[in-house]
Design a protein around this motif. Structure first.
Motif, mmCIF file in Angstrom:
data_model
loop_
_atom_site.group_PDB
_atom_site.id
_atom_site.type_symbol
_atom_site.label_atom_id
_atom_site.label_comp_id
_atom_site.label_asym_id
_atom_site.label_seq_id
_atom_site.Cartn_x
_atom_site.Cartn_y
_atom_site.Cartn_z
ATOM 1 N N ALA A 17 -5.229 83.897 -71.222
ATOM 2 C CA ALA A 17 -3.878 83.945 -70.672
ATOM 3 C C ALA A 17 -2.842 83.771 -71.786
ATOM 4 C CB ALA A 17 -3.705 82.865 -69.606
ATOM 5 N N LEU A 18 -3.114 82.869 -72.705
ATOM 6 C CA LEU A 18 -2.208 82.645 -73.831
ATOM 7 C C LEU A 18 -2.130 83.890 -74.708
ATOM 8 C CD1 LEU A 18 -0.384 80.689 -75.373
ATOM 9 C CD2 LEU A 18 -2.436 79.803 -76.512
ATOM 10 N N ARG A 19 -3.266 84.509 -74.954
ATOM 11 C CA ARG A 19 -3.307 85.734 -75.770
ATOM 12 C C ARG A 19 -2.503 86.846 -75.095
ATOM 13 N NH1 ARG A 19 -8.492 85.954 -76.513
ATOM 14 N NH2 ARG A 19 -8.413 84.966 -78.548
ATOM 15 N N ARG A 20 -2.683 87.007 -73.772
ATOM 16 C CA ARG A 20 -1.942 88.045 -73.045
ATOM 17 C C ARG A 20 -0.437 87.776 -73.088
ATOM 18 N NH1 ARG A 20 -6.167 87.306 -69.471
ATOM 19 N NH2 ARG A 20 -4.847 86.075 -68.069
ATOM 20 N N GLN A 21 -0.042 86.513 -72.857
ATOM 21 C CA GLN A 21 1.383 86.183 -72.862
ATOM 22 C C GLN A 21 1.995 86.400 -74.237
ATOM 23 O OE1 GLN A 21 3.038 85.546 -70.064
ATOM 24 N NE2 GLN A 21 4.919 85.586 -71.256
ATOM 25 N N ALA A 22 1.267 86.022 -75.258
ATOM 26 C CA ALA A 22 1.753 86.223 -76.627
ATOM 27 C C ALA A 22 1.955 87.712 -76.901
ATOM 28 C CB ALA A 22 0.776 85.605 -77.626
ATOM 29 N N ALA A 23 1.027 88.533 -76.446
ATOM 30 C CA ALA A 23 1.148 89.978 -76.657
ATOM 31 C C ALA A 23 2.358 90.533 -75.919
ATOM 32 C CB ALA A 23 -0.131 90.674 -76.189
ATOM 33 N N VAL A 24 2.567 90.077 -74.681
ATOM 34 C CA VAL A 24 3.714 90.540 -73.890
ATOM 35 C C VAL A 24 5.025 90.177 -74.589
ATOM 36 C CG1 VAL A 24 4.999 90.097 -71.743
ATOM 37 C CG2 VAL A 24 2.539 90.523 -71.657
ATOM 38 N N GLU A 25 5.082 88.959 -75.152
ATOM 39 C CA GLU A 25 6.310 88.486 -75.793
ATOM 40 C C GLU A 25 6.437 88.942 -77.243
ATOM 41 O OE1 GLU A 25 6.893 84.277 -75.329
ATOM 42 O OE2 GLU A 25 6.302 84.332 -73.220
ATOM 43 N N GLY A 26 5.370 89.520 -77.790
ATOM 44 C CA GLY A 26 5.406 89.938 -79.187
ATOM 45 C C GLY A 26 5.472 88.755 -80.132
ATOM 46 N N SER A 28 3.234 85.057 -81.647
ATOM 47 C CA SER A 28 1.892 84.541 -81.895
ATOM 48 C C SER A 28 1.488 83.595 -80.765
ATOM 49 C CB SER A 28 1.841 83.784 -83.222
ATOM 50 O OG SER A 28 2.600 82.577 -83.135
ATOM 51 N N MET A 29 0.209 83.391 -80.620
ATOM 52 C CA MET A 29 -0.285 82.435 -79.638
ATOM 53 C C MET A 29 0.257 81.046 -79.948
ATOM 54 S SD MET A 29 -4.219 83.802 -79.151
ATOM 55 C CE MET A 29 -4.767 82.303 -78.391
ATOM 56 N N GLN A 30 0.334 80.707 -81.216
ATOM 57 C CA GLN A 30 0.848 79.393 -81.604
ATOM 58 C C GLN A 30 2.307 79.243 -81.180
ATOM 59 O OE1 GLN A 30 0.022 77.932 -85.538
ATOM 60 N NE2 GLN A 30 1.911 76.743 -85.584
ATOM 61 N N ALA A 31 3.111 80.270 -81.404
ATOM 62 C CA ALA A 31 4.529 80.201 -81.036
ATOM 63 C C ALA A 31 4.688 80.018 -79.531
ATOM 64 C CB ALA A 31 5.260 81.458 -81.506
ATOM 65 N N VAL A 32 3.896 80.724 -78.748
ATOM 66 C CA VAL A 32 3.969 80.599 -77.286
ATOM 67 C C VAL A 32 3.517 79.210 -76.854
ATOM 68 C CG1 VAL A 32 3.054 81.473 -75.091
ATOM 69 C CG2 VAL A 32 3.712 83.078 -76.900
ATOM 70 N N ALA A 33 2.439 78.706 -77.442
ATOM 71 C CA ALA A 33 1.948 77.372 -77.093
ATOM 72 C C ALA A 33 2.964 76.298 -77.461
ATOM 73 C CB ALA A 33 0.609 77.111 -77.774
ATOM 74 N N LEU A 34 3.563 76.403 -78.641
ATOM 75 C CA LEU A 34 4.567 75.419 -79.052
ATOM 76 C C LEU A 34 5.788 75.464 -78.144
ATOM 77 C CD1 LEU A 34 4.358 75.724 -82.936
ATOM 78 C CD2 LEU A 34 3.539 73.841 -81.503
ATOM 79 N N SER A 35 6.184 76.654 -77.738
ATOM 80 C CA SER A 35 7.315 76.796 -76.824
ATOM 81 C C SER A 35 6.995 76.134 -75.483
ATOM 82 C CB SER A 35 7.628 78.277 -76.626
ATOM 83 O OG SER A 35 8.672 78.456 -75.709
ATOM 84 N N ALA A 36 5.778 76.331 -75.002
ATOM 85 C CA ALA A 36 5.363 75.718 -73.740
ATOM 86 C C ALA A 36 5.371 74.196 -73.845
ATOM 87 C CB ALA A 36 3.979 76.222 -73.339
ATOM 88 N N ILE A 37 4.923 73.679 -74.963
ATOM 89 C CA ILE A 37 4.925 72.227 -75.178
ATOM 90 C C ILE A 37 6.359 71.712 -75.194
ATOM 91 C CG2 ILE A 37 4.442 70.411 -76.868
ATOM 92 C CD1 ILE A 37 1.897 72.088 -77.615
ATOM 93 N N ASP A 38 7.239 72.394 -75.909
ATOM 94 C CA ASP A 38 8.645 71.983 -75.971
ATOM 95 C C ASP A 38 9.278 71.983 -74.579
ATOM 96 O OD1 ASP A 38 8.518 71.655 -78.722
ATOM 97 O OD2 ASP A 38 9.422 73.613 -79.164
ATOM 98 N N ARG A 43 11.355 69.111 -69.889
ATOM 99 C CA ARG A 43 11.355 68.962 -68.426
ATOM 100 C C ARG A 43 10.992 67.541 -68.024
ATOM 101 N NH1 ARG A 43 8.028 72.738 -67.304
ATOM 102 N NH2 ARG A 43 6.181 71.474 -66.977
ATOM 103 N N ARG A 44 9.972 66.978 -68.654
ATOM 104 C CA ARG A 44 9.557 65.610 -68.333
ATOM 105 C C ARG A 44 10.626 64.605 -68.726
ATOM 106 N NH1 ARG A 44 4.216 64.894 -66.402
ATOM 107 N NH2 ARG A 44 5.002 62.785 -66.153
ATOM 108 N N ALA A 45 11.291 64.812 -69.855
ATOM 109 C CA ALA A 45 12.365 63.916 -70.273
ATOM 110 C C ALA A 45 13.502 63.968 -69.255
ATOM 111 C CB ALA A 45 12.865 64.283 -71.664
ATOM 112 N N HIS A 46 13.833 65.164 -68.784
ATOM 113 C CA HIS A 46 14.878 65.324 -67.785
ATOM 114 C C HIS A 46 14.480 64.611 -66.490
ATOM 115 C CE1 HIS A 46 18.130 67.125 -65.497
ATOM 116 N NE2 HIS A 46 17.245 67.478 -64.592
ATOM 117 N N GLU A 47 13.247 64.798 -66.046
ATOM 118 C CA GLU A 47 12.776 64.146 -64.825
ATOM 119 C C GLU A 47 12.838 62.626 -64.953
ATOM 120 O OE1 GLU A 47 8.878 65.784 -64.255
ATOM 121 O OE2 GLU A 47 9.654 67.715 -63.587
ATOM 122 N N THR A 48 12.514 62.112 -66.116
ATOM 123 C CA THR A 48 12.571 60.668 -66.351
ATOM 124 C C THR A 48 14.010 60.172 -66.237
ATOM 125 O OG1 THR A 48 10.613 60.737 -67.765
ATOM 126 C CG2 THR A 48 12.075 58.850 -68.034
#
Length: 71
Positions: A17-26, A28-38, A43-48
């Motif tokens: 899924a990460l590979r597919r999303q990275a390809a769609v967005e053009g 890297s997998m790392q960039a997509v994963a880091l964006s998801a973490i951020d 979101r959690r900080a806001h909820e807190t």
């Protein structure tokens, strides 16, 4: 400040899924994963913050809330 190394083990489905999303967005997998973490951390900080404000309002306005409940 240089990044700190970390190994993230994902399931095959997550990796695919990460590979597919990275390809769609053009990106890297790392960039997509880091964006998801951020996004998750933001979101959690806001909820807190929202939870803390809600607790404060409930505590400060308990009398008003009781009167509204009984109205």
């Amino acid at each position: 400040m240089p990044g700190v190394g970390m190994t993230l083990r994902t399931s095959a489905a997550q990796t695919d899924a990460l590979r597919r999303q990275a390809a769609v967005e053009g990106r890297s997998m790392q960039a997509v994963a880091l964006s998801a973490i951020d996004e998750y951390i933001a979101r959690r900080a806001h909820e807190t913050k929202v939870d803390a404000v809600l607790e404060r309002v409930v505590a400060e306005e308990s009398g008003v809330l009781e009167r509204l409940k009984d109205a």
